[in-house]
Each structure stands twice: as structure tokens, then as C-alpha cells.
Design an enzyme around this catalytic site. Structure first.
Site, short mmCIF file in Angstrom:
data_model
loop_
_atom_site.label_atom_id
_atom_site.label_comp_id
_atom_site.label_asym_id
_atom_site.label_seq_id
_atom_site.Cartn_x
_atom_site.Cartn_y
_atom_site.Cartn_z
CD GLU A 1 -2.89 -1.50 2.09
OE1 GLU A 1 -2.62 -0.99 3.20
OE2 GLU A 1 -3.71 -2.40 1.95
CG ASP B 1 -0.86 3.37 4.26
OD1 ASP B 1 -1.95 3.73 4.75
OD2 ASP B 1 -0.78 2.55 3.33
#
Lengths: 612, 164
Positions: free
Chosen positions: A176, A198
Site C-alpha cells: 500500500e 500509511d
């Protein structure tokens, strides 16, 4: 198939057909699907919604996903926190649904039976796939699916299985934060060293990346695959129940409290004080939470994420001053207290000009477009493996074979030996993690190498090879060197069906439902056959020297037979002739591949390393 | 094919230009990375996987002075020396003792880390001189000492990491 080997590497053999590719962010709280249209990324909406809540509701009549779920139902949420995990890895009290365990594997009880986390995730993916299919009114070629960088092998494998189950062709699993960096680099055309922070609904990752001239190089990654926005909600929920002496009696109350906590948290993203009315046991309560109180509650969690940042910097051999920018990704980075503490730590402005909810799916869509071979983008992505891989040795100790933060793909081999005279079997226990003791790490697989020749202790040599592919998935093989006796296993999480079984099942269902789809029409076949003839003739003209005259004559003969078959307009004959040509050219195709490797490895660009 | 051959260098060689190595590494990965073959046949994907893995493995070893030195010894089939200089044995003991004594003193641990790093760099210079002179016996024992110092550095860093 030999047919494909004859085409240029990475290029499609069917240039006339567009390939629809997707980038999918399968999140804990929300999921998104994005694509590339006319050279720019685009989110595919569900009605008016960009975000599809990662919730699945099973009832006797139907399965609903995301925005279609009716109010007052009790859907399955945050399934990502369970995927690829065993019962020992999770906190059952925090679940707002009932589970059952079989051999430590987790299943959710639903009105239509037990469902595994893979099943439930595949419902979400099917929904996303359906949205895309409707949007394009066409078939989907393939998808890049994102996973938290800190997901272990079991969690990655389970995610891939869920995708296969939903009928998606997985072009790649990417991390991600890396996907976010791709989207970010695309928008900003930046170069330098970046930290990607993140914080999603249920997972936290930090990656340190170098960007330059279209090269995205991950230097290190760290994180916690069970720390996210959900945990901040839980802190608020616990604070409410503690302060107001509330006892939770059922899942509906737990869900109401969770929703209340989430709402308070979200209000605090835009103001310093939040309030929410909640009715519990026929009593209405007004809950007031200030950002100061929330900060005190959350400090420990925030510090945990900053510790991960420090570890990532340490592994990368960087100081925080070496970082040119900090990119904020994931809906949870909207919390002002997160931004405040990160600014304090890095002493830098944070980069959050892209929508933190959408940036991962957009990066994935970009990568999917490139992987399908339809883009001229020369971008290269070099990612790393998040956790060390090793095997158990004597005394519960781990022998590390691939250290964390190794650039993938990577293969490493290590030799082991027997410790008893005449030992004929050896157990190989594969683990993942950073701890010294086997029992403190994640156990991935155990297998037994048999038929070791009986020799004095230490005389037999067993070579164990770890291969981590570009999806960061592991394959282990072991070989006894004196006999060449081999064992190979794909490391599989301990859940449900494997990849192959799912594929078989899919193919079966496809065959039964629509048998004639498997037979290609004559016109399609003619186009394909023409192309094969053309490619093979081209290859023969160029690389005839790689094979003997007998081989090349045989191939030319099969080309002629295929041409004759085409004239006959008999699909059966054409199919057989294509197969015959493929068989005749397999070894030629392989030689051409080997030759291209040789020339790549000895090409002119590589003689310029200066020997000083 | 050895790791040097992967990068088009015919013979194992200690003195290579690391910037060139990196440039070539990127070029090779641009041609071979599995991402370039994601839509190709299974066979091509497998070849790309093996090739790209080999390039990563080779780069990891060749781009690090100590790993490269050790690898050159392997190529030349020179075993790692078991004999340790007496001086170094004493140094080893002193370092280990000093780590035990200052187990939780951040300031002292940082000083010890600096000292070890300095020692490592000095030895690396000596290693270079040995390579220039082609003195492989000395190279072998110096590689041994450097491996100890590197492991020791990691030990100190782990302690520091636990404190902060």
C-alpha cells in the site's frame, strides 16, 4: 505455450484487443477500485460513492456488500484484520460477530453457513469487479491488489486466494505505501527520499523510498498489521464504557458504541470538541470528548507508530533529516493529533495534497496499466520483503536465510546437515519474523525431506532454497545434494482451499455454465493462426542459427501445415495444426529466451563498470 | 556464472566503481524484472523471476565492500582464516567487556559505537591495501576481523534501539 514465447517479451500477442486493468485497494474499513482511462487514473464509483465500505451482510435471501447494506443490519466488518490469521493471533472480544474455529482456522457464522475471511473478502472483491465490469461493459483483464507492506506471507497468500476466488486475474500484489508513492510520484514528478506514513482502518505501514528518474526504490519498510483507525475507535469506546459504567450485552450494543466512538473521532478532525448522543439500555446519554482527552488516550498508539518510523529509518541507515518529504496516506491520517505529532518528530511540513483515501487505489491502477504491457511508461518498481525468513535449527533457534528489507524478487540457498549417524529424514520448519526464538515468530510451514542416504552425522548435505517472488510470496525447496532428492512446497496459510483447487472449481463452473464459450469462433482462430505464422516466420528469419537445420525444417513444415489448415476453414484442423506448430517450436522458443538473457546480461550497457 | 559475470565483469575484482555498478543494476532490472513480463507466458515469467533474483543477489553482495571481499575469497576457493591475531583477540575481549559494562548507558553505548565504527573503517582500509598487494592470506584474516566488528556494531545498535 510456445506461441507466447515467440512474441517480444512483455508485449501482447493480441495488440488489437484492449486490456482493462484495475487497481484495487482492499481496505479494512473501505475499499476502492480505480482504472486508467485515456492515460489518466480514475476511481470507478458505486453510484455516488467513491468508497465502498468493506462490509458484507449475509442473509438467507441475499448477500449485500458495502453501500447496499441496509441500516439496522449487523454486517461483518473489518474482515481484513482476520485474513490469513489463526485464532491465536486475534482478540475475539473485539469482534461484533460470532466466529467458530476449526483447527485454529477462523470462520464467521452467517445465516447461510460458515464463511472464512477469504470467502468474505472475495465477496468484497467480487463487488468491486462487478462495478468495473458494469462500467466498461467488458471483461476485466487483470488487477493489481494492494496489501499492507507489513502483511506476512500468510496474509498475502490469503488475499491472493480471495482475489482468485472472485475470478480476478491477479497481475501483482503490491504494498500500500508503495502504491501511494507511485500515485504521488505520478502527480508531482518528484525525486528524493520520502517517508510514506500509511495509517489505515486496521493496519499501519511506514516505508522509506527513493524516487529518481522513474525508479521507485523501497529502502526499508516497517509497521504493524494490526494497528489502525479501529484501535483509536476502541480507545474511545473503552473510555465511554469506563466513564459511564456501561456493560455491553450484545453485538448490537457493541456496534452502536463503535459507531458512536467513530463519529466522535471524526468530529475531532474538524473541531476541538465532539459530542454524540447514544441510547443504551433505554437510556439516552450525551458523550462529550475533547481533543485534549483524545490526545491523552491515543498517545501510546501514536508513539507506537513513531517507533516503527524510527525502526524503518534505522534499517535504511538514514537520519530523519535525510528525508525530503513525509507523505500521508490512509483515512486515519486525517486525525489532527497524528499530523501534530509527526510534524513534531520530522520538523517538516507533511505532504497530504492527494486524497489519502484514494491515493493507494490510484497508484495500483497505474501499476496495473503498466503490467498489462499497454503503457510506454518506463517506470521500475523495486520493493522489499518486510519480514525476515528463516528455518528452525537445533534448540528452538532461527537460522535467518533472507533478511528483512531484501529487494524482491530474491532467492537464497543455505546448506544444512544431519546431526545423527544414519539420519534419513529431516524436518524443515519455515518461519517469518525478527525474533531469535522459533516460538516467537510466525510459523509458515513445516515439511519433511525423506530418503536422505544414511551417512555419518554431518556428511549428508541438504540445500534449502527460499524463493520470494515479486508478490512477496515465498516458495521453499529442499534438495539432498548427494542424491539430488528434491522436495518443493509453496508456503500456504492454514486455511481452506489452495489456489489450484479454486482455479479448478472456477473452471468447472465456467465450463458447465457456458460450454460453447470455450470454443473460439473460426474468425478468431484465423486471426490467431495468422499471427502465429507471422511471428514464427519472423523468429526463424532472425534466429535460425540457434537451432539445427532439422529443427528449423520441422518448424517450417508445421507452418505449411497450419497454412493448409487455414485454407480448409476447419476449426478442429486449425486447432490441431496450431498445437503441432507450438510443440515443434518449444525448444526454439526456449533457446531464444536463453539467448535474450545472455544478450541482456552481456549487452553493451554492462561493460562500463570501471575497474579502478 | 559468478556474480561479477552478471555485471559483465570477467574476473572477481575488489576495486569496482559502485556508481557504475548501481547504474548497471538498474539497467539489468529494467530488462529483467518480473514486472516487465507480467503479461508474458509462464515460462518467460519464471525466467524473469530467476534472472531478477540473481541480479538482486549479486548486487547485494557486490555493492558491499565486506561482502564483496568475502565473495572474492569464495571464488578463489580461499577458506576464511581461523587464525586470529593475538592483538585482535585482546581487542575483541575488550570490546565485549565494554559492552557488558555499559549495557544501559546510552552515552557510553554511543561512544562505543563510534569507536567500533572507526575501527571497522581502519580495518577496511587495511583490507584495501591487502587487495592492492594481492596478499590473500592477510585478506582472509582481515575479513574475519571485519565480520566480527560488523556483528558487534549490530549488537550495540540493537541495545541502543531498545533504550530509545
Amino acid at each position: 505455450m510456445a506461441l507466447l514465447q515467440i512474441s517480444e517479451p512483455g508485449k501482447s500477442t493480441e495488440p488489437h484487443k484492449r486490456k482493462i486493468t484495475l487497481g484495487i485497494d482492499l481496505g479494512t474499513t473501505n475499499s476502492l477500485v480505480a482504472t486508467f482511462v485515456n492515460g489518466s487514473p480514475q476511481i470507478i464509483k458505486d453510484g455516488d460513492h467513491n468508497l465502498i465500505p468493506s462490509k458484507v451482510d449475509y442473509s438467507a435471501e441475499k448477500i449485500s456488500v458495502g453501500n447496499q447494506i441496509e441500516e439496522n443490519s449487523l454486517p461483518i466488518t473489518s474482515i481484513k484484520r482476520l485474513i490469513g490469521k489463526g485464532i491465536d493471533d486475534i482478540d475475539v472480544d473485539e469482534l461484533s460477530f460470532d466466529i467458530k474455529t476449526i483447527d485454529k482456522n477462523i470462520f464467521v457464522s452467517t445465516p447461510i453457513g460458515l464463511k472464512s475471511p477469504v470467502d468474505i473478502s472475495s465477496e468484497i472483491l467480487s463487488k468491486l469487479k462487478q462495478l468495473a465490469t458494469d462500467y466498461f461493459n467488458d471483461e476485466i483483464y487483470g488487477a493489481v491488489i494492494t496489501v499492507p507492506a507489513y502483511f506476512d506471507d500468510g496474509q498475502r497468500q490469503a488475499t491472493k486466494d480471495a482475489a482468485l476466488k472472485s475470478g480476478l486475474n491477479v497481475l501483482r500484489l503490491i504494498n500500500e505505501p508503495t502504491a501511494a508513492a507511485l500515485a504521488y510520484g505520478l502527480e508531482n514528478n518528484k525525486s528524493g527520499t520520502y517517508a510514506i506514513y500509511d495509517l489505515g482502518g486496521g493496519t499501519f505501514d511506514v516505508s522509506i523510498l527513493k524516487l529518481s528518474d522513474g525508479i521507485f526504490e523501497v529502502i526499508s519498510t516497517n509497521g504493524n498489521s494490526s494497528l489502525g483507525g479501529d484501535d483509536f475507535d476502541r480507545l474511545i469506546k473503552d473510555w465511554i464504557t469506563h466513564n459511564h459504567k456501561i456493560k455491553i450485552h450484545n453485538h448490537l450494543q457493541l456496534q452502536a458504541l463503535n459507531n458512536c466512538a467513530k463519529s466522535l473521532k471524526e468530529q475531532l478532525s474538524v473541531s476541538d470538541e465532539a459530542s454524540q448522543i447514544i441510547s443504551i439500555d433505554n437510556q439516552e446519554l450525551e458523550i462529550v470528548l475533547t481533543s485534549d482527552t483524545f490526545e491523552k488516550l491515543s498517545l501510546e498508539l501514536i508513539n507506537q507508530t513513531i517507533k516503527c518510523v524510527k525502526n524503518a529509518l534505522y534499517d535504511a541507515n538514514f537520519n530523519k533529516d535525510d528525508i525530503d518529504g513525509v507523505v500521508m496516506v490512509g483515512g486515519s491520517t486525517r486525525m489532527p493529533i497524528i499530523q501534530k505529532h509527526l510534524k513534531q518528530y520530522f520538523q517538516k511540513e507533511l505532504l497530504n495534497n492527494l486524497n489519502p483515501d484514494e491515493v493507494v487505489a490510484i497508484g495500483a491502477a497505474r501499476q496495473a496499466h503498466i503490467l498489462s504491457g499497454q503503457s510506454d511508461d518506463d517506470m521500475l518498481l523495486l520493493d522489499v520483503t518486510p519480514l525476515s525468513l528463516g528455518v528452525e535449527t537445533m534448540g528452538d533457534l532461527v537460522e535467518r536465510i533472507i533478511p528483512r528489507n531484501s529487494t524482491i524478487p530474491i532467492a537464497k540457498a543455505q546448506e544444512f546437515t544431519t546431526y545423527k549417524d544414519g539420519q534419513t529424514m529431516m524436518k524443515i520448519h519455515v518461519v517469518q519474523g525478527e525474533r531469535e526464538k522459533v516460538s516467537d515468530n510466525r510459523s509458515l510451514a513445516e515439511f519433511i525431506l525423506k530418503e536422505i542416504p544414511p551417512l555419518p552425522a554431518g556428511a549428508a548435505k541438504i540445500k534449502v532454497t527460499f524463493q520470494v517472488d515479486a508478490d512477496s510470496l515465498l516458495k521453499v525447496s529442499a534438495e539432498e545434494i548427494t542424491t539430488g532428492n528434491k522436495t518443493e512446497i509453496e508456503v500456504k496459510p492454514a486455511h481452506g482451499m489452495d489456489d489450484k483447487k479454486i482455479r479448478e472449481m472456477l473452471e468447472d463452473s465456467f465450463e458447465n455454465a457456458n460450454q460453447d464459450k470455450n470454443f473460439r469462433s473460426l474468425s478468431e482462430l484465423q486471426v490467431d493462426a495468422q499471427q502465429i505464422i507471422e511471428l514464427t516466420e519472423k523468429a526463424i528469419n532472425k534466429d535460425k542459427h540457434l537451432i539445427t537445420e532439422i529443427e528449423s525444417d520441422e518448424i517450417l513444415k508445421k507452418i505449411q501445415e497450419l497454412k493448409n489448415g487455414l485454407d480448409s476453414k476447419d476449426t478442429n484442423k486449425i486447432n490441431l495444426a496450431i498445437e503441432a506448430l507450438n510443440n515443434a517450436s518449444i525448444s526454439f522458443a526456449e533457446k531464444r529466451m536463453d539467448n535474450s538473457i545472455q544478450s541482456a546480461l552481456s549487452g553493451k550497457n554492462i561493460n562500463n563498470i570501471k575497474i579502478k | 556464472m559468478n556474480f561479477f559475470n552478471v555485471f559483465g565483469i570477467n574476473q572477481p575484482h575488489f576495486f569496482i566503481d559502485l556508481k557504475d555498478l548501481k547504474k548497471t543494476y538498474i539497467e539489468l532490472q529494467k530488462q529483467s524484472h518480473p514486472d516487465r513480463f507480467a503479461s508474458a507466458s509462464e515460462h518467460e515469467q519464471n525466467v524473469a523471476l530467476l534472472k531478477s533474483s540473481l541480479i538482486n543477489d549479486a548486487f547485494e553482495v557486490l555493492s558491499d565492500d565486506l561482502k564483496r571481499a568475502k565473495y572474492i575469497l569464495e571464488c578463489k576457493e580461499i577458506p576464511l582464516s581461523n587464525a586470529t591475531r593475538n592483538e585482535f583477540l585482546i581487542e575483541q575481549m575488550e570490546l565485549e567487556e565494554s559492552l557488558e559494562e555499559n549495557n544501559s548507558d546510552l552515552q557510553e553505548l554511543k561512544l562505543l559505537l563510534d569507536k567500533t565504527n572507526t575501527k571497522f573503517n581502519e580495518n577496511l582500509n587495511t583490507l584495501r591495501n591487502h587487495f592492492e598487494a594481492g596478499n590473500f592470506d592477510s585478506i582472509s584474516s582481515m575479513v574475519n576481523e571485519l565480520i566480527f566488528l560488523q556483528r558487534f556494531t549490530i549488537k550495540i545498535k540493537d541495545r541502543i534501539n531498545k533504550i530509545i
